[in-house]
Design a protein around this motif. Sequence first.
Motif, mmCIF file in Angstrom:
data_model
loop_
_atom_site.group_PDB
_atom_site.id
_atom_site.type_symbol
_atom_site.label_atom_id
_atom_site.label_comp_id
_atom_site.label_asym_id
_atom_site.label_seq_id
_atom_site.Cartn_x
_atom_site.Cartn_y
_atom_site.Cartn_z
ATOM 1 N N SER A 1 0.809 -1.214 0.000
ATOM 2 C CA SER A 1 0.000 0.000 0.000
ATOM 3 C C SER A 1 0.849 1.274 0.000
ATOM 4 C CB SER A 1 -0.929 0.015 1.218
ATOM 5 O OG SER A 1 -0.187 -0.083 2.426
ATOM 6 N N ARG A 2 2.098 1.151 0.385
ATOM 7 C CA ARG A 2 2.999 2.301 0.382
ATOM 8 C C ARG A 2 4.427 1.801 0.410
ATOM 9 N NH1 ARG A 2 2.659 4.696 6.587
ATOM 10 N NH2 ARG A 2 3.145 2.736 7.630
ATOM 11 N N THR A 3 5.364 2.683 0.233
ATOM 12 C CA THR A 3 6.778 2.316 0.301
ATOM 13 C C THR A 3 7.463 3.243 1.285
ATOM 14 O OG1 THR A 3 7.269 3.779 -1.580
ATOM 15 C CG2 THR A 3 6.862 1.448 -2.056
ATOM 16 N N GLY A 4 8.409 2.677 2.019
ATOM 17 C CA GLY A 4 9.220 3.484 2.920
ATOM 18 C C GLY A 4 8.485 4.085 4.095
ATOM 19 N N ASN A 59 3.523 -1.695 5.666
ATOM 20 C CA ASN A 59 3.508 -1.137 4.317
ATOM 21 C C ASN A 59 2.581 -1.904 3.386
ATOM 22 O OD1 ASN A 59 5.328 0.809 5.024
ATOM 23 N ND2 ASN A 59 7.105 -0.268 4.240
ATOM 24 N N HIS A 60 1.748 -2.744 3.953
ATOM 25 C CA HIS A 60 0.919 -3.574 3.101
ATOM 26 C C HIS A 60 -0.498 -3.672 3.656
ATOM 27 C CE1 HIS A 60 2.055 -6.410 6.265
ATOM 28 N NE2 HIS A 60 0.949 -7.062 5.959
ATOM 29 N N GLU A 61 -1.412 -4.091 2.778
ATOM 30 C CA GLU A 61 -2.767 -4.439 3.166
ATOM 31 C C GLU A 61 -3.115 -5.774 2.518
ATOM 32 O OE1 GLU A 61 -5.730 -1.457 2.545
ATOM 33 O OE2 GLU A 61 -4.595 0.099 3.586
ATOM 34 N N HIS A 62 -4.291 -6.277 2.871
ATOM 35 C CA HIS A 62 -4.716 -7.567 2.345
ATOM 36 C C HIS A 62 -6.002 -7.414 1.541
ATOM 37 C CE1 HIS A 62 -1.852 -9.469 5.097
ATOM 38 N NE2 HIS A 62 -2.308 -8.637 6.015
ATOM 39 N N THR A 67 2.539 -6.551 -6.829
ATOM 40 C CA THR A 67 3.816 -5.840 -6.896
ATOM 41 C C THR A 67 3.603 -4.365 -7.220
ATOM 42 O OG1 THR A 67 4.890 -7.844 -7.674
ATOM 43 C CG2 THR A 67 6.059 -5.782 -8.044
ATOM 44 N N PRO A 68 4.294 -3.455 -6.517
ATOM 45 C CA PRO A 68 4.144 -2.024 -6.829
ATOM 46 C C PRO A 68 4.781 -1.658 -8.159
ATOM 47 C CG PRO A 68 5.809 -2.352 -5.136
ATOM 48 C CD PRO A 68 5.164 -3.685 -5.355
ATOM 49 N N ASN A 96 -0.943 3.771 -2.382
ATOM 50 C CA ASN A 96 -1.940 4.760 -1.973
ATOM 51 C C ASN A 96 -1.629 6.160 -2.510
ATOM 52 O OD1 ASN A 96 -3.986 3.429 -0.585
ATOM 53 N ND2 ASN A 96 -2.783 3.308 1.298
ATOM 54 N N ASP A 97 -0.348 6.429 -2.755
ATOM 55 C CA ASP A 97 0.018 7.743 -3.302
ATOM 56 C C ASP A 97 -0.701 8.001 -4.619
ATOM 57 O OD1 ASP A 97 1.649 8.260 -1.207
ATOM 58 O OD2 ASP A 97 3.506 7.686 -2.207
#
Length: 627
Positions: A184-187, A199-202, A386-387, A406-407
Motif C-alpha cells: 500500500s505504500r513504500t518506505g 507497508n501492506h494491506e490484504h 507488486t508495486p 496509496n500515493d
Amino acid sequence: MLRTVSHEHIGGLVSKYEGLSKSQLVALLEKHDRTKKLGLVWERDEILADNAIDENFVATTLDVGLSDKAAPWRNLVIEGDNFDSLRWLRMTHAGQIKCIYVDPPYNTGNKDWIYNDRYFDSDDRYRFSTWLEFLYRRFTLARDLLTEDGVILVSINDDNRALLELMLEEALPGMKTGSLTWRSRTGGNDAKGAFLSSNHEHLLIFSKHSFRFSGTEKSFEMYKHDDGDGRGPWRSGDLSKAHDHKQRPNGFYPLKDPATDIYYPCNPDNVWRYSSNEYWSSGRIKTKYMEEWIECGQILFPETQRVEVFQDRASLEIAIKSGDIPSSGRAALIRKGLPPFKMSDGEELDSLDFWVGKKIGFGTPAFKRFKKDLKNQTQPLSSWVTPNSERDTIPKDSNMIVSGTNDEGAKVIKGIFGGKAFNYAKPVSLIRELIRQSSSPGDIVLDFFAGSATTAQAVMELNSEDKGDRRFIMASSTEVTEDKPDKNICRDITAERIRLLNKSEDKKYADLSAEFAYLKTREIPFDAFDDELKPQEVWSVVEALHGLPLTEFETGALWNEHATDSQVVIYADDVNNDLITHIQKHVDARANLFVYSWAPGQIEIEFPKRDFEVRSVRDTLIRRFQQ
C-alpha cells in the motif's frame, strides 16, 4: 472472542427474550443448535437481525438531475445506507453480479466515516461486535447477488484482518478462496511499538465454486521448436515428478529407448511421470502409458551422451562405489538398497542385476510439450501484488498483479477534483487489475462502500481499453452528521467523480464515458406499500428485474414500455381498452412480452389463452424483496 458475563448482563438477556413468542424462542433455539461452536463469536441479536432485512420495503427514487448523460442509463449510483441499497439490489439483481469489490471501514477508530459515530466507541467493550454485526448483515445480502461464478474482494489492514476473515467465513460459508497481499505504500517510517512499519494491506477473496481469475499471460518463448508435422511449437519438459519410489512405486522402472536399446535408470527420489504397461501399475491411469508417449514421439531421448555396459555385477558395484554411474546431483540413480522392478506379469527383477549387460545411458530423457496441449493459455494469479516501482525487477513469466500504492489514489483524486476531496482512496490501477482478473466484458461490478468511486473509474478504464460493456453499481451514503447536515458523499464525491471524468478534457481520460442513473433509497412500511410506492419507483424495479438500462418514467402516459430485440416490458397503472389493443399488437407480432399491472386479473380475463406473462406489481415486488 472470549468475554465475561455479569449478573446485570444475564438479567438483560432475560428481559430481552421475555417478549418473544413460543415459536420465536423455538426458532432461536433451533438456530443455536445448528450454529458451529468453534469459531468467531460476537454480540448480536439474531431475531432483530433477521427481522431487519424484511422490516420494511426499500424503494429507489430516480433523480434525473443528478443522473449523468442521456437515458437509457446502464450504470447506477445509489445514495443511501448501503444496507438498504443491498436490500433493493437483492430484489432486482440477485444472481447477476460477477464481481463485488469493497473497501469497508477498518474499525481503527479514525473518524473518517459516518458510522464511527454509532459503530465505534473506544470505551465500548463490545465495539468489535458492533462492527462485525454491521458488516455481517451487509455481506450476507451481497452473497445473494453473485453469479454462479462470482467473487467478492474485500480490502483490510493487519489490525482486524483475522476478525474480518472469520466473520466472512460465517457470512459466506464455503466461499473462502484465499487472499492477495498489496504493497500500500513504500518506505513507511511510522513504526508501531515493535518498530514494525506496516507497508501492506490484504485483499480477502471469497468466491463461488465456478469462479476463476483470468490469470496472467504465459511466456511462450520456450516453445521454439516445430517439427512441421502439424502439431505446432513444442518445448522440452521434465519427464519426472516430485514423488519418490515409495510414494509412487508404479513410476519406478527402467526406461528403454526402443530405437537404440539404451536403458535409462529412474531417479528413485523423483520417479517417472507416467506409468508403464510393461512394468507393474496399480489402478486406473488418467493419461497415456509411457510406451504410448514413446510411440507418438513425445519422449525425447538424448542424441549424444555417454553410454556404458557393465558385463558383470562386480564391475557395476565398483562403478557405484566410485560414483561413476548415472546420477542426479550427488544422488546415484543406480544404487544398493532399492526395491526390485516389478513386471506386469508379477515377476520381480533385482534392481542391480537388471543393469548387467545392458546399454546404460548417462543422459536424461525429456518430454516434448506442445503449446496446443496447454490446458490454460494463462498461468494462475500470484497472491502477491507488486508495486509499479518494482515493475522492472519482475521476470517476464511473472504471474503477479502490478499496481500503484496509496500515493496514486491521492494524486488521482487531486487531479480530478482539483484538491483533496477524499481520504484513503485506493489506486485505480489496483482496482482495475482486480476487476480485469475477475470479470469479462458485459459483467456487472458492484462496490457498496463506493466512497470516491475508484471502482467506477476502474470499470470505465477497462471498457475503454478492451471496448467492453461492463456495468457498475456504486452504492454510497451521504455521511450526514449533526455538524454537517448538508454533507453528501454520494452526490458530491461518488457521482461527481464520474461526472467529471465524463466531461474531462484531460487526454488521460478522453476515452472514458459512463452514463448513470442516480437513485435515492427510501423505506416504505409494508402496510403502506400500495399507497406510497410511486410509479417511477415501480418502473425502475421492473426495468432492473429484466436486466434493462433504466429510463425516466413518462408521467401521464397510459403505460410505460421498454422494448428490445429480445423482450418487451410494459408497466401500466390502469387497465383500459387502449392497453388491451396495444398488448394484442405485441401478441400478434409474437413478442416475448411481460406486462406488469396492479390489477393483472383484468388482463388475464381479456387474454385467457395467452402466451405472454402477466405479473402483479404487488406480488412480484414483495416476493422478490422477501426472497
